[in-house]
Write a protein that holds these residues in place. Sequence first.
Motif, PDB file in Angstrom:
ATOM      1  N   LYS A 183     -24.116   8.571   2.342  1.00  0.00           N
ATOM      2  CA  LYS A 183     -24.346  10.012   2.176  1.00  0.00           C
ATOM      3  C   LYS A 183     -23.779  10.789   3.367  1.00  0.00           C
ATOM      4  CE  LYS A 183     -28.026  13.317   1.270  1.00  0.00           C
ATOM      5  NZ  LYS A 183     -29.454  13.531   1.091  1.00  0.00           N
ATOM      6  N   GLU A 184     -24.016  10.293   4.578  1.00  0.00           N
ATOM      7  CA  GLU A 184     -23.488  10.966   5.765  1.00  0.00           C
ATOM      8  C   GLU A 184     -21.968  10.965   5.774  1.00  0.00           C
ATOM      9  OE1 GLU A 184     -25.249   9.195   9.229  1.00  0.00           O
ATOM     10  OE2 GLU A 184     -27.057  10.416   9.024  1.00  0.00           O
ATOM     11  N   GLU A 236     -20.011  10.872   3.160  1.00  0.00           N
ATOM     12  CA  GLU A 236     -19.536  11.743   2.088  1.00  0.00           C
ATOM     13  C   GLU A 236     -19.828  13.220   2.344  1.00  0.00           C
ATOM     14  OE1 GLU A 236     -21.023  10.110  -1.595  1.00  0.00           O
ATOM     15  OE2 GLU A 236     -20.166   8.135  -1.112  1.00  0.00           O
ATOM     16  N   GLU A 237     -20.929  13.525   3.029  1.00  0.00           N
ATOM     17  CA  GLU A 237     -21.303  14.930   3.255  1.00  0.00           C
ATOM     18  C   GLU A 237     -20.822  15.475   4.590  1.00  0.00           C
ATOM     19  OE1 GLU A 237     -25.519  15.307   2.652  1.00  0.00           O
ATOM     20  OE2 GLU A 237     -25.356  14.844   0.514  1.00  0.00           O
ATOM     21  N   GLU A 238     -20.576  14.601   5.554  1.00  0.00           N
ATOM     22  CA  GLU A 238     -20.206  15.070   6.891  1.00  0.00           C
ATOM     23  C   GLU A 238     -18.797  14.625   7.296  1.00  0.00           C
ATOM     24  OE1 GLU A 238     -22.110  17.162   8.512  1.00  0.00           O
ATOM     25  OE2 GLU A 238     -23.879  16.965   7.236  1.00  0.00           O
TER      26      GLU A 238
END
Length: 182
Positions: free
Chosen positions: A66-67, A69-71
């Motif tokens: 998630k990190e 992909e989002e950051e």
Amino acid sequence: MNTTSVISATACDNAVEQFSHAHMGIMMQLDRLSTLPALLAPARMAQSTAQRTVEFFRVAVFEHHKEEEEELFPAVIGSAQPGEEHTLVVTLIEALTVEHRLIESLWRQLEPELKAIAKGHGFELNAPLLEDLVTRYEAHARSEETQFLPLAETILERNHNHMAALGLSLHMRHQPLPISHI
């Protein structure tokens, strides 16, 4: 000698042999039982490993994906030079994201068996599925480490503000939310 005494002698010998056979069976079972302490240590280790992995995987791996992909991925795409570099970055990120979903899907299939083992309720584990998960994650991490992350570092280091912004964003993600006073 009469027939009755022959039958009595044979029955007596068989009766005594039955007790002897019973003792042999009991001793065999006790021998097996005596191996139980040695078998319990690996069983406890398996249960503990399953429990730690269940607790770890979703928090560490899913959150890591998630990190990224989002950051990380948006930061690298936003900082990549237009043209060939941008196209390469997008292609790598698309492949890594597909790998994330595949790894997560494999985990979801394996997780119920691991939870059962962790609780001591099961002894079955889909070994080929586990091997597939491990192999795919190793390949994914190797690809990310050798291809994407060095490229990402090169791209983000061109502008120290971009690297600093990513660092701050990651730092903020890991801070506890403030408690509001009512």
